[in-house]
Design an enzyme around this catalytic site. Structure first.
Site, short mmCIF file in Angstrom:
data_model
loop_
_atom_site.label_atom_id
_atom_site.label_comp_id
_atom_site.label_asym_id
_atom_site.label_seq_id
_atom_site.Cartn_x
_atom_site.Cartn_y
_atom_site.Cartn_z
N THR A 37 34.67 31.91 34.77
CA THR A 37 35.45 30.70 35.05
C THR A 37 35.89 30.63 36.50
O THR A 37 36.08 29.54 37.04
CB THR A 37 36.68 30.67 34.11
N TYR A 50 34.66 22.43 31.14
CA TYR A 50 34.04 22.90 32.37
C TYR A 50 32.88 23.81 32.03
O TYR A 50 32.73 24.26 30.89
CB TYR A 50 35.06 23.66 33.24
N THR A 116 36.72 36.28 32.29
CA THR A 116 37.84 37.04 31.73
C THR A 116 37.60 37.48 30.28
O THR A 116 38.25 38.41 29.81
CB THR A 116 39.15 36.21 31.77
N ASP A 117 36.66 36.82 29.58
CA ASP A 117 36.52 37.08 28.14
C ASP A 117 36.15 38.54 27.84
O ASP A 117 36.65 39.11 26.86
CB ASP A 117 35.47 36.15 27.53
N LYS A 189 42.79 41.22 27.24
CA LYS A 189 43.09 39.78 27.32
C LYS A 189 43.89 39.42 26.08
O LYS A 189 43.46 39.71 24.96
CB LYS A 189 41.78 38.99 27.39
N GLU A 310 46.73 57.88 6.85
CA GLU A 310 46.38 57.51 5.46
C GLU A 310 44.96 57.95 5.13
O GLU A 310 44.61 58.20 3.98
CB GLU A 310 46.50 56.00 5.30
C1 SIN Z 1 36.67 33.07 31.76
O1 SIN Z 1 36.10 33.48 32.75
O2 SIN Z 1 37.92 32.97 31.75
C2 SIN Z 1 35.99 32.64 30.49
C3 SIN Z 1 34.51 32.63 30.55
C4 SIN Z 1 33.91 33.99 30.80
O3 SIN Z 1 34.47 34.99 30.37
O4 SIN Z 1 32.86 34.01 31.44
#
Ligand code: SIN
Length: 353
Positions: A37, A50, A116-117, A189, A310
């Site tokens: 992103t 986007y 970020t994913d 995340k 457990e």
């Molecule tokens: C992001 O970058 O926040 C989402 C998409 C990705 O992980 O490429």
């Protein structure tokens, strides 16, 4: 004549006293861009639609001319993908490239721009496979570059500041977003949309960046980078490990499918303290008897899956993930399986890394 000599002597002294780095004393940071992103472009500055990975590394850098004041940067486009498409082969390629660059005298640190994913997964993989104490920092953005109040430019600036700081050396791979510096092992995340999304639920952040300076508050405890035993040089693939999610009413079909497909390991993302539904348990025992390594982790974002709670791990020859998330336990198990197939030895690796 005497003045010229004095001037030259002062220049020589300044060059000798300049910290390691470029001719200007600035750290030399290589930016490896992979998409995400941070390089995303939207149809409008206010809408949420986007496409990630649309801008190249030069465009990312051009948006932050202030970076030139804190580092001498060069860019390299490695991939142009959304991070959900990152593969084990991509991680191996990234690790090779990062190791090659860090072995050079003219590179002081690396920043990877990344979606970020799955950023926490790439960060942890590099944390275990990079063979250097030089800083490696991942950054990205929650909002595309065209967004009103895009977070990418400041994140990139902060990441370069962090990668260029001497205090960042030897801390393992770092993740820098929203002014926070997190360790690769513990960061996760935690929100699908907020810019304040990366947190380390079990440990807290390592530090923060403010006013072009990084401040550390604590050290990570586990082994990483230069002290890691994992070496992926020359590897083109890793043993296959899958994750099976636990839930009320879970059935054994997914475990059976992975065994049938020849997976070498299964991470079970259990409920609570890594607990496993009674209907799934026998399938895991059967998998174990066929030589598949089983890691018992939890779908809960904080707290450990403790050994022999457990579930009697010792009796079943299961491995407890402790406080590693299922997605990071998968990475550690894949790398552990390049070294050993002894579950006790793998449990020891889970304690150390
Ligand atoms: C992001 O970058 O926040 C989402 C998409 C990705 O992980 O490429």
């Amino acid at each position: 004549m005497k003045r010229i000599h004095t001037f030259m002597a002062v220049c020589l002294l300044l060059v000798c006293l300049a910290p390691a780095g470029s001719a200007y004393g600035l750290p030399r940071i290589r930016i490896l861009a992979t998409g995400g992103t941070i390089a995303g472009v939207g149809a409008s500055s206010t809408g949420s639609a986007y496409k990630p990975g649309q801008l190249g590394v030069d465009q990312l850098l051009a948006a932050v001319p202030e970076i030139k004041e804190v580092a001498e940067v060069t860019g390299e486009q490695v991939f142009t993908i959304a991070s959900q498409d990152m593969t084990v082969a991509d991680w191996l390629q990234l690790a090779r490239r990062v190791n090659e660059l860090l072995a050079r005298d003219d590179v002081d640190g690396i920043v990877l721009t990344h979606g970020t994913d799955t950023m926490e997964e790439t960060a942890y993989f590099l944390n275990l496979t990079v063979k250097s104490d030089k800083p490696v920092v991942l950054t990205g953005a929650m909002r595309p570059a065209t967004s009103l109040s895009a977070d990418g430019p400041l994140n990139l600036f902060d990441a370069v500041v962090t990668a260029g700081a001497e205090e960042s050396a030897g801390r393992g791979v770092l993740v820098v977003l929203n002014g926070t510096v997190s360790g690769a092992r513990d960061v996760m995340k935690t929100h699908t949309l907020d810019v304040e999304t990366f947190r380390s639920p079990n440990t807290g952040a390592l530090g923060y960046v403010s006013d072009a300076k990084v401040h550390y508050r604590m050290d990570g405890e586990k082994l990483h980078t230069a002290h890691s035993v994992f070496d992926v040089t020359g590897l083109t693939e890793l043993p296959r490990v899958g994750i099976v999610y636990g839930y009320a009413g879970a059935e054994p079909a997914l475990v059976e499918a992975l065994v049938q497909k020849g997976y070498a390991g299964i991470v079970h993302a259990g409920v609570g303290n890594g607990n496993i539904a009674a209907d799934v348990f026998p399938a895991l025992i059967q998998a174990r008897n066929k030589g598949v390594q089983i890691v018992r982790s939890s779908r809960i974002p904080s707290g450990p899956s403790t050994l022999n709670a457990e579930v009697d791990d010792e009796a079943n020859r299961f491995i407890a993930a402790l406080d590693l998330s299922p997605q990071k336990a998968r990475i550690l198990l894949m790398l552990a399986l390049t070294q050993t197939n002894d579950w006790k030895e793998i449990q020891r690796l889970f304690e150390e890394y």
